[in-house]
Design a protein around this motif. Structure first.
Motif, short mmCIF file in Angstrom:
data_model
loop_
_atom_site.label_atom_id
_atom_site.label_comp_id
_atom_site.label_asym_id
_atom_site.label_seq_id
_atom_site.Cartn_x
_atom_site.Cartn_y
_atom_site.Cartn_z
N LEU A 655 0.77 -1.08 0.07
CA LEU A 655 -0.33 0.30 -0.09
C LEU A 655 0.81 1.29 -0.10
CD1 LEU A 655 -2.98 1.30 0.41
CD2 LEU A 655 -2.45 1.18 2.87
N THR A 656 0.48 2.24 -0.72
CA THR A 656 1.00 3.62 -0.72
C THR A 656 -0.08 4.78 -0.79
OG1 THR A 656 1.16 3.60 -3.39
CG2 THR A 656 3.17 2.61 -2.25
N VAL A 657 0.32 5.67 -0.13
CA VAL A 657 -0.67 7.00 -0.09
C VAL A 657 0.16 8.11 -0.21
CG1 VAL A 657 -2.24 8.16 1.38
CG2 VAL A 657 -2.08 5.49 1.61
N THR A 658 -0.01 8.94 -1.25
CA THR A 658 0.76 10.26 -1.55
C THR A 658 -0.08 11.31 -1.63
OG1 THR A 658 0.71 9.58 -3.66
CG2 THR A 658 2.65 8.98 -2.50
N LEU A 659 0.37 12.65 -1.36
CA LEU A 659 -0.38 13.69 -1.83
C LEU A 659 -0.35 14.01 -3.14
CD1 LEU A 659 0.85 16.02 0.93
CD2 LEU A 659 -1.44 15.40 0.68
N ASP A 660 -1.67 14.32 -3.89
CA ASP A 660 -1.46 14.70 -5.16
C ASP A 660 -0.83 16.01 -5.43
OD1 ASP A 660 -2.64 15.93 -7.86
OD2 ASP A 660 -3.87 14.31 -7.72
N PRO A 661 0.11 16.17 -6.35
CA PRO A 661 0.99 17.26 -6.45
C PRO A 661 0.19 18.44 -7.02
CG PRO A 661 1.81 15.51 -7.61
CD PRO A 661 0.49 15.03 -7.41
N ALA A 662 -0.96 18.41 -7.78
CA ALA A 662 -1.93 19.27 -8.17
C ALA A 662 -2.86 19.69 -7.14
CB ALA A 662 -2.60 18.97 -9.42
N LEU A 663 -3.28 18.99 -6.37
CA LEU A 663 -4.22 19.33 -5.11
C LEU A 663 -3.79 18.89 -3.83
CD1 LEU A 663 -7.49 18.10 -7.05
CD2 LEU A 663 -6.77 20.39 -6.69
N PRO A 664 -3.28 19.83 -2.92
CA PRO A 664 -2.86 19.41 -1.78
C PRO A 664 -3.65 18.82 -0.61
CG PRO A 664 -2.11 21.75 -2.45
CD PRO A 664 -3.11 21.16 -3.41
#
Length: 818
Positions: A655-664
């Motif tokens: 599993l990975t969870v990351t912030l979207d670069p376009a939408l913080p």
């Protein structure tokens, strides 16, 4: 006047009464003389009868039997003769070959008036009678050396009864009349039992000291003289402390009677016995035969000399093929760690037929022929092989756990007890299956703490594994016992897993006959149901996993089903704790159960285990595969009435969870889906202000985003797979942390996908196929193809939920993209 005359008459009668009294005394004396004379005549007649009976008995005895009696025979499970108990023949010696000091030691210890009496020592008998009266039972024999020789020759009435004593006495007197004192002491020393299958003083000298009689030292003679009183208990090999204490008694008696000086006594007392290296004999089956003798002595109360020289026939449970194969494996140095000149690297093994409790084969040590120390009956620390008995089976028996239950795997402190995993790695949570397969310590201790000590102790008591008071602590989860357990008791206990929870008592004797008449027979009681069939079956599934790839017992895998558990213990010497002291493997096939132990008799800084932890499992395979090579392969069968163990879905590990670069304010959630169209995925999230709660349940390989994260908050995520048909979840995936930085950017309302709630207020399962043309009807979900096995094999990192899963509650909105 009449009154006076009456008084006068009364006074005149008194002298007559005195005369009558004198007459009574004379009569009493007369009858006493008659009685004494009659008793004397009876004694003389009785003595004459004793003499006559003794001469008659002696006349019936073959002169050759004065050296050794007729042998007792041992037979295997099929009734085939395998050996005689007195296979180690006595080697007769002449009186002049025996050191005078050896004779002095025996006389001082066994019969100090030997050179004065005529076969019976009435002083000793009187002392014995007094003690017998005080104790109200026959506690002291009062026998002379000549009487002991007579008993040794007769041996037909092993109990201490008046009849046997009279018979011994008659033969003792006859022996004294026919033989000189030198001949009697020589006969005695040539046939007496010195333990460890050694008859006669010459064989004993070779057995215990590897010396000729003429070369024996005082302390060695005293050691030998100490043995006949109790050949096993005073054996310098089996019980060196007992032997040394008894040797001290012999030396004191020799000193008190003027045979040695005080300086000689003290010097002989100070010597520490060390068993010599000896050349092994060519005999087979010694471990099994000696165990059979012990069982006959302890269970059937047959006296040792009578058993070994009384012409009995003992029919045993031995499988000669398995016994020979085991003995050959123990002679193969490649199966064991290299030894040095100080100590031999040792081992022991026992096989039990768990369907009857009969002992199939046994080896008590690599050099058993030399020492007779049966390590199959000695207690050793069992290590992790004890976990199924003390923890996992008792937990399953509660009905609250099964092989897929989730156990905690974290470093914990239990009131000062801080167990650790062997690799110092901790996964947070593991299934019971993984904990057993990889022999993890923390989950075992955690689970024992959960089910409580009393439950484990009760379970172990039912398995006939006695524990000490000091053992009532969490260390037993890892096999940390005060005294340990024997290979026989471990094999007997594991046999209950293979036998649907029913346990038979391990035994080696089927029956004993004398003169073709059965005098003792094994009473095959009903087996004791020590656990439920369900517990036994689920434990077998657990232990089968240990043998498969990734388990600690793969070295035991062979061409038939095997279940089992490895075990090892640490050296307790300061600075050497990282080294291994004992190795174990206890396992079973559908036919037999076996236990293997390896290690040193006296581990120290120079003697500890350095070979692979799988060596005991490899020895198990070597013996069992050969012994069963002609036996048809069968499978473990699930008992009727035991529910199928449903295999939960495989879990997610990436599993990975990351912030979207376009939408913080948008978190992208990704994982690799499993190849099972029947599963769905449940996403759980925990925030700074809330505990874990389910965000949503989705199907297929979809891109998922969390659009409701708040700047300045910290979140944790994990995913599980879910099987609707069985209502089971997999193990949790890896947990991912996400820190959302503070920002002024707000998500656009048009970017939120808000599913409409269902009638019960929950968010629906969102299912979107990557390709709309490949969409399938939910009612047409294919069923798994059945296999030949009625129960799926356990697989790592899987778990069912222990209770019905909760209905999803309304949660924050997520975005799902095809």
């Amino acid at each position: 006047m009449n009154r006076g005359c009456s008084m006068s008459r009364n006074m005149n009668t008194k002298p007559k009464k005195k005369k009558k009294s004198k007459w009574s005394v004379r009569r009493m004396i007369f009858w006493m003389i008659i009685t004494a004379g009659t008793a004397t005549v009876c004694v003389l007649v009785g003595y004459a009868l004793i003499i006559f009976n003794g001469q008659k008995l002696l006349g019936k005895i073959d002169p050759s039997e004065l050296v050794m009696g007729s042998p007792t025979a041992i037979y295997d499970e099929k009734g085939v003769f395998v050996a005689n108990l007195n296979q180690l023949k006595s080697e007769p010696v002449k009186y002049t070959d025996i050191p005078p000091l050896m004779i002095d030691a025996v006389i001082a210890t066994e019969d100090k008036r030997f050179n004065e009496h005529t076969g019976i020592d009435f002083l000793s008998i009187g002392r014995a009678v007094v003690k017998d009266i005080i104790h109200r039972s026959a506690v002291e024999g009062g026998s002379t050396i000549t009487q002991q020789l007579a008993k040794n020759i007769l041996f037909e009435n092993p109990d201490k009864t008046l009849f046997r004593k009279a018979t011994e006495a008659s033969l003792a007197i006859a022996l004294e009349e026919q033989f000189t004192k030198e001949e009697i002491i020589t006969l005695y020393l040539n046939r007496i039992n010195f333990g460890n299958r050694s008859y006669g003083i010459k064989v004993a000298a070779k057995r215990y000291f590897d010396k000729e009689l003429k070369d024996l030292e005082l302390w060695e003679m005293a050691t030998l003289a100490a043995i006949p009183k109790s050949p096993k208990y005073y054996s310098p090999v089996l019980y060196p402390d007992n032997s040394k204490d008894r040797r001290a008694v012999v030396l004191k008696l020799m000193f008190d009677q003027g045979f040695i000086t005080e300086a000689e006594k003290d010097k002989a007392n100070a010597v520490i016995y060390k068993a010599p290296p000896q050349v092994a004999t060519s005999e087979n089956y010694l471990s099994f035969i000696d165990y059979t003798v012990e069982e006959a002595l302890d269970k059937y109360n047959i006296e040792e000399d009578a058993l070994k020289k009384g012409g009995y026939k003992i029919y045993t449970t031995m499988n000669t093929k398995a016994q020979k194969i085991m003995e050959e494996s123990f002679k193969n140095d490649k199966m064991f760690q290299k030894s040095d000149e100080e100590q031999q690297f040792q081992g022991a093994m026992v096989i039990v037929d768990h369907k009857t409790g009969g002992l199939v084969a046994m080896v008590g040590g690599r050099d058993y022929e030399k020492q007779g120390l049966n390590r199959a009956t000695l207690k050793q620390q069992p290590g992790s092989s004890f976990k199924p008995l003390a923890v996992y089976a008792p937990a399953i028996e509660t009905g609250e756990y099964n092989p897929y239950s989730i156990l905690e795997d974290k470093q914990n402190d239990y009131n000062g007890y801080k167990p650790r995993n062997y690799n110092n790695q901790y996964l947070g949570e593991v299934t019971m299956f993984d904990a057993v397969k990889k022999s993890m310590n923390q989950p075992a201790v955690w689970l024992l703490n959960e089910i409580k000590m009393a439950r484990s102790l009760k379970f172990l008591k039912a398995l006939d594994i006695p524990l000490e008071k000091n053992d009532e602590n969490l260390a037993i989860a890892l096999g940390g016992l005060t005294k340990g357990a024997t290979p026989i008791s471990m094999a007997q206990a594991y046999g209950s897993f293979a036998n649907n929870g029913a346990m038979y008592t391990a035994h080696s004797i089927l029956k004993i006959t004398l003169n073709d008449e059965v005098i003792e027979t094994f009473k095959a009681d009903k087996p004791k149901q020590v656990m439920s069939k369900k517990t036994a079956w689920y434990t077998t599934l657990l232990l089968k996993g240990v043998i498969e790839s990734g388990g600690t017992g793969t070295a035991a895998k062979m061409n038939r089903p095997v279940a089992g558990k490895t075990g090892s213990t640490q050296l307790t010497i300061k600075g050497y704790e990282k080294f291994t002291k004992d190795l174990w493997f206890v396992g079973y096939t559908p036919e037999w159960t076996a236990a293997v132990w390896m290690g040193f008799d006296k581990p120290d800084k120079n003697h500890y285990v350095t070979i692979s932890s799988g060596s005991a499992a490899a020895l198990f395979k070597d013996v069992m595969s050969k012994a069963l090579d002609k036996v048809p392969v069968t499978n473990f069968v699930k008992p009727s009435g035991v529910p199928e163990l449903t295999e939960p879905p495989k879990g997610i590990i990436d599993l990975t969870v990351t912030l979207d670069p376009a939408l913080p304010n948008k978190a992208n959630i990704n994982w690799t889906p499993i190849a099972d169209s029947a599963v769905s995925y449940r996403i759980y999230r925990k925030s700074t202000e809330t505990e874990f709660e389910m965000l949503a349940e989705i199907k297929n390989n979809q891109a998922v985003s969390d659009l409701t994260i708040v700047p300045g908050q910290t979140y944790q995520y994990y995913v599980v797979t879910f099987l609707p048909d069985s209502n089971t979840e997999s193990n949790n995936s890896n947990v991912v942390d996400l820190v959302v930085p503070v920002t002024d950017v707000s998500p656009s309302p048009t970017e939120l996908i808000i599913p409409s709630p269902t009638d019960d207020g929950t968010i629906p399962v969102i299912s979107e196929s990557p390709n709309p043309e490949e969409s399938t009807n939910p009612d047409e979900t294919p069923s798994p193809t059945p296999t030949e096995s009625s129960t799926p094999e356990p697989t790592p990192s899987l778990t069912p939920t222990e209770s019905p899963l909760p209905t999803p509650t309304p949660v924050p909105v997520i975005e799902v993209q095809p």
